[in-house]
Design a protein around this motif. Structure first.
Motif, PDB file in Angstrom:
ATOM      1  N   LEU A 172       0.798  -1.220   0.000  1.00 37.35           N
ATOM      2  CA  LEU A 172       0.000   0.000   0.000  1.00 37.35           C
ATOM      3  C   LEU A 172       0.832   1.273   0.000  1.00 37.35           C
ATOM      4  O   LEU A 172       0.322   2.342  -0.341  1.00 37.35           O
ATOM      5  N   GLN A 173       2.087   1.191   0.387  1.00 37.01           N
ATOM      6  CA  GLN A 173       2.892   2.409   0.495  1.00 37.01           C
ATOM      7  C   GLN A 173       3.915   2.565  -0.625  1.00 37.01           C
ATOM      8  O   GLN A 173       4.651   3.543  -0.652  1.00 37.01           O
ATOM      9  N   LEU A 174       3.924   1.607  -1.563  1.00 31.88           N
ATOM     10  CA  LEU A 174       4.853   1.738  -2.684  1.00 31.88           C
ATOM     11  C   LEU A 174       4.320   1.120  -3.971  1.00 31.88           C
ATOM     12  O   LEU A 174       4.133   1.815  -4.963  1.00 31.88           O
ATOM     13  N   PHE A 175       4.063  -0.176  -3.978  1.00 29.77           N
ATOM     14  CA  PHE A 175       3.752  -0.858  -5.226  1.00 29.77           C
ATOM     15  C   PHE A 175       2.286  -0.725  -5.663  1.00 29.77           C
ATOM     16  O   PHE A 175       2.011  -0.663  -6.861  1.00 29.77           O
ATOM     17  N   PHE A 176       1.357  -0.649  -4.704  1.00 29.52           N
ATOM     18  CA  PHE A 176      -0.069  -0.552  -5.030  1.00 29.52           C
ATOM     19  C   PHE A 176      -0.771   0.427  -4.087  1.00 29.52           C
ATOM     20  O   PHE A 176      -1.715   0.053  -3.392  1.00 29.52           O
ATOM     21  N   PRO A 177      -0.360   1.679  -4.011  1.00 31.00           N
ATOM     22  CA  PRO A 177      -1.063   2.604  -3.107  1.00 31.00           C
ATOM     23  C   PRO A 177      -2.526   2.748  -3.517  1.00 31.00           C
ATOM     24  O   PRO A 177      -2.844   2.959  -4.681  1.00 31.00           O
ATOM     25  N   GLY A 178      -3.412   2.581  -2.542  1.00 34.33           N
ATOM     26  CA  GLY A 178      -4.827   2.634  -2.844  1.00 34.33           C
ATOM     27  C   GLY A 178      -5.284   1.525  -3.774  1.00 34.33           C
ATOM     28  O   GLY A 178      -6.361   1.606  -4.374  1.00 34.33           O
ATOM     29  N   GLY A 179      -4.482   0.480  -3.902  1.00 33.25           N
ATOM     30  CA  GLY A 179      -4.793  -0.611  -4.818  1.00 33.25           C
ATOM     31  C   GLY A 179      -4.501  -0.299  -6.269  1.00 33.25           C
ATOM     32  O   GLY A 179      -4.865  -1.076  -7.160  1.00 33.25           O
ATOM     33  N   VAL A 180      -3.810   0.824  -6.535  1.00 36.71           N
ATOM     34  CA  VAL A 180      -3.501   1.250  -7.905  1.00 36.71           C
ATOM     35  C   VAL A 180      -2.044   0.894  -8.212  1.00 36.71           C
ATOM     36  O   VAL A 180      -1.132   1.297  -7.487  1.00 36.71           O
TER      37      VAL A 180
ATOM     38  N   ALA B 273      -0.380   9.588 -15.432  1.00 38.04           N
ATOM     39  CA  ALA B 273       0.284   8.906 -16.548  1.00 38.04           C
ATOM     40  C   ALA B 273       1.777   8.745 -16.331  1.00 38.04           C
ATOM     41  O   ALA B 273       2.420   7.966 -17.041  1.00 38.04           O
ATOM     42  N   SER B 274       2.344   9.448 -15.359  1.00 39.26           N
ATOM     43  CA  SER B 274       3.784   9.331 -15.121  1.00 39.26           C
ATOM     44  C   SER B 274       4.166   8.001 -14.502  1.00 39.26           C
ATOM     45  O   SER B 274       5.264   7.492 -14.761  1.00 39.26           O
ATOM     46  N   TYR B 275       3.288   7.433 -13.672  1.00 42.99           N
ATOM     47  CA  TYR B 275       3.712   6.296 -12.858  1.00 42.99           C
ATOM     48  C   TYR B 275       2.734   5.128 -12.816  1.00 42.99           C
ATOM     49  O   TYR B 275       3.145   3.973 -12.728  1.00 42.99           O
ATOM     50  N   PHE B 276       1.427   5.421 -12.842  1.00 48.17           N
ATOM     51  CA  PHE B 276       0.455   4.416 -12.452  1.00 48.17           C
ATOM     52  C   PHE B 276      -0.279   3.803 -13.639  1.00 48.17           C
ATOM     53  O   PHE B 276      -0.448   4.424 -14.691  1.00 48.17           O
ATOM     54  N   ARG B 277      -0.716   2.586 -13.435  1.00 46.02           N
ATOM     55  CA  ARG B 277      -1.489   1.875 -14.440  1.00 46.02           C
ATOM     56  C   ARG B 277      -2.765   2.640 -14.769  1.00 46.02           C
ATOM     57  O   ARG B 277      -3.418   3.201 -13.897  1.00 46.02           O
ATOM     58  N   ARG B 278      -3.109   2.674 -16.025  1.00 42.15           N
ATOM     59  CA  ARG B 278      -4.391   3.224 -16.438  1.00 42.15           C
ATOM     60  C   ARG B 278      -5.458   2.144 -16.271  1.00 42.15           C
ATOM     61  O   ARG B 278      -5.317   1.028 -16.767  1.00 42.15           O
ATOM     62  N   TYR B 279      -6.529   2.498 -15.586  1.00 40.81           N
ATOM     63  CA  TYR B 279      -7.624   1.559 -15.406  1.00 40.81           C
ATOM     64  C   TYR B 279      -8.757   1.912 -16.391  1.00 40.81           C
ATOM     65  O   TYR B 279      -8.497   2.325 -17.509  1.00 40.81           O
ATOM     66  N   SER B 280      -9.992   1.707 -16.026  1.00 42.09           N
ATOM     67  CA  SER B 280     -11.146   1.978 -16.901  1.00 42.09           C
ATOM     68  C   SER B 280     -11.129   1.106 -18.148  1.00 42.09           C
ATOM     69  O   SER B 280     -11.743   1.458 -19.171  1.00 42.09           O
ATOM     70  N   ASN B 281     -10.410  -0.017 -18.082  1.00 42.59           N
ATOM     71  CA  ASN B 281     -10.393  -0.994 -19.179  1.00 42.59           C
ATOM     72  C   ASN B 281      -9.932  -0.385 -20.502  1.00 42.59           C
ATOM     73  O   ASN B 281     -10.316  -0.844 -21.578  1.00 42.59           O
ATOM     74  N   GLY B 282      -9.125   0.662 -20.410  1.00 44.02           N
ATOM     75  CA  GLY B 282      -8.639   1.315 -21.617  1.00 44.02           C
ATOM     76  C   GLY B 282      -9.680   2.167 -22.321  1.00 44.02           C
ATOM     77  O   GLY B 282      -9.423   2.711 -23.394  1.00 44.02           O
TER      78      GLY B 282
END
Length: 620
Positions: free
Chosen positions: A189-197, A584-593
């Motif tokens: 939660l504090q590095l790889f998936f904060p907030g599950g993102v 867009a700098s760091y995190f996966r884009r969700y919303s199924n693209g």
């Protein structure tokens, strides 16, 4: 959705800084080795070689490499205390950060953890159960040496902080204390998936660089050294790879590399939940200090814990440890510095880079902590926290500090934040701009060597939906964890929210304060008693069994905490929340693209709101 490599300038920054800057981050006062390949000979000469280096056999027969650095360069005649550093970045690179401790009379024992760099063994996971058990033998081995006075301390930054923290959970009587700097108390939660993102950028690049080093290949740009393939390539890879004494032809080092079975970033490609195991069979959280909370509380080893408001989730990590282990003696330092504690990164002071505390003061705080333990013992609990925008530290024995109370601001019409609930209901529609980002110098980039340098965010805020308070009539202090509650419908069934708390000056300048990200499927509230540690305000389990589906177009309540912060908000300034659907700098884009739209409700029964812990500013 698989973890993907990002083809941006970030990858080049990471490759350049990958190991040298992290290796040098354990304490202030030393310049990091220059990572550029063309300057490698000079960089090597700048780092001191160990006074003694050898393999220590663990309980299962695996040999791990240890390097010793003695005060004055020779085995001391009088017994000395020892600082144990357990690293996965190359043990011989640690001395640059610990030279002042050695000069002050400590022995430095620097260890390559099993399966990493020059040690033997497989590495199917970082900080796996065998690596944790190794800590017992390492501490006992050090305490048993003729030059040891029986006082062993664990210390380190980042990965080395995690190992130092976990060491305090072990039944090791010789371990008297620990200095834990920029820890990942919950690495999920504090590095790889904060907030599950998913922080794809970090996992892919950090995982890739460390894999290269563990397999004997240089992660530095422009280098093609391969120690396993060619013995002549081993020497240029020092200090990432380093033979023990007597292994002049690198036979043992290359034997260790040949036995490597190393995890890859794609092992975690399908991970989504706090309790998910990767393809390597391991759960991220099980490598985190929080997983060892029972032992941390049982052993109650005094710890000095450092974090930063602008360094990943390290401030929350320190505070989570504080909340979760109330009986453990702790001194907390919450700074405004970068990951190495060498650069001030206060967004209100963009022209000031000297860290606070200054390097000499940081060393004095750490050395003084050890001296107190050895002289009289340490049984206090105290937090020193830096206030962004004020340039000063404050002290408190409770968190949040006394007098701080949550102030609620409701999302209102005309993009306002109102202290009173709007009687009339309404909806604001935001079409997510998937180019929105925080930049290349942020709390996330500093985790891999690039210090934060947040610019004026007013232009980037033009891509987001924002809500502002009225100007404050008096100076205020924010100190604690803001919480956002959104009553929102979305166009897709897998949205993620990125929310920024900001300061807006009278001239329009927008200063970053903190942020939080959250994937909506995790929105089910959690019973705090069911969680493995105290997750603070608005907790969620992030477990697979607790996931809630999202129905497009159907309104839902999404409440989550931002990362904690302390900041001075001057009279005439406003607070702002800026809501995005991506970084867009760091995190996966969700919303199924797909395109995403947020319909955010305000007023009436479905009153979206922001809670900010605050008190009037007062001189101390």
């Amino acid at each position: 959705m698989p973890i993907r490599a990002r083809k941006t300038r970030h990858s080049r920054l990471l490759a350049t800084a990958a190991l040298a800057l992290v290796m040098a981050a354990c304490s202030p006062g030393a310049e990091p080795p220059e990572p550029d390949g063309e300057d490698r000979p000079e960089a090597q000469e700048a780092v001191r070689h160990s006074d003694r280096s050898y393999y220590v056999e663990m309980a299962d027969g695996v040999r791990v490499a240890m390097s010793l650095y003695f005060p004055g360069g020779a085995e001391p005649q009088a017994p000395r205390p020892t600082i144990l550093v357990q690293t996965r970045y190359g043990r011989e690179g640690m001395i640059g950060s610990f030279e002042r401790f050695v000069e002050a009379g400590y022995v430095l024992a620097s260890v390559d953890t099993r399966g990493s760099t020059s040690s033997f063994g497989p590495r199917r996971v970082d900080i796996g159960p065998e690596e944790v058990e190794d800590m017992d033998r390492l501490i006992a081995h050090i305490a048993d040496q003729d030059w040891s006075d029986g006082n062993v301390f664990a210390q380190g930054t980042s990965y080395m902080a995690d190992t130092a923290d976990i060491a305090t959970s072990r039944p090791a009587p010789a371990l008297k204390g620990a200095i834990i700097r920029e820890v990942d108390f919950d690495v999920f939660l504090q590095l790889f998936f904060p907030g599950g993102v998913a922080n794809e950028w970090f996992l892919q690049n950090w995982g890739g660089a460390t894999k290269m080093a563990d397999e004997g290949r240089s992660p530095r740009p422009g280098e093609s050294y391969d120690c396993l393939a060619r013995a002549e390539d081993c020497a240029p890879m020092w200090p990432i790879l380093a033979p023990v004494d007597g292994d002049a032809d690198y036979t043992l080092l290359r034997e260790a590399l040949a036995g490597r079975d190393r995890w890859a970033p794609d092992d975690y490609a399908d991970m989504e939940y706090h309790d998910d195991a990767g393809h390597n069979g391991h759960v991220f959280f099980h490598s985190a200090p929080a997983h060892h909370l029972d032992g941390i509380r049982r052993e109650a080893v005094p710890a000095q814990v450092w974090g930063s408001w602008v360094d990943g989730g390290t401030a929350e990590a320190a505070l989570a440890r504080w909340r979760s282990a109330p009986e453990v003696p702790m001194e907390i330092w919450l700074t405004g510095n970068d990951h190495s504690n060498r650069v001030l990164a206060d967004p209100f002071l963009p022209g000031v880079s000297e860290p606070r505390p200054a390097p000499d003061d940081q060393f004095a705080a750490m050395d003084g902590f050890y001296e107190t333990i050895m002289d009289e013992g340490y049984d206090d609990r105290l937090i020193h926290y830096y206030v962004l925008g004020a340039g000063e530290y404050r002290e408190t024995a409770v968190w949040p500090p006394e007098g701080v109370a949550p102030e609620t601001f409701f999302l209102s019409q005309d993009n306002a934040l109102s202290p009173s609930r709007p009687e009339t209901a309404g909806v604001d529609v935001y079409e997510v701009d998937f180019t929105a980002q925080t930049g290349e110098e942020t709390r996330w980039s500093t985790q891999f060597g690039t210090a934060p340098a947040y610019p004026d965010r007013r232009e980037e805020d033009g891509k987001l939906i924002v809500f502002d308070t009225a100007p404050f009539e008096t100076d205020m202090e924010v100190a604690g964890t803001p919480v956002i509650t959104l009553h929102v419908a979305t166009a897709t069934d897998d949205p993620a929210f990125h929310v920024y708390l900001e300061d807006v000056a009278p001239d329009g300048r927008v200063a970053y304060l903190t942020e939080g990200q959250f994937r909506a499927i995790h929105r089910a509230p959690a019973d705090p008693q069911s969680l493995p540690y105290d997750m603070g305000p608005a907790p969620h389990s992030y477990r697979r069994e607790d996931a809630l589906p999202v129905t497009p177009g159907e309104r839902m309540e999404v409440e989550f905490a931002l990362f904690p912060v302390a900041a001075r908000i001057e009279a005439g300034h406003r607070l702002r929340i800026a809501i995005a659907g991506t970084d867009a700098s760091y995190f996966r884009r969700y919303s199924n693209g797909q395109d995403e739209v947020f319909e955010i409700a305000r007023g009436g029964e479905a009153a979206s709101q922001l809670s900010v812990p605050m008190r009037p500013w007062r001189a101390e």
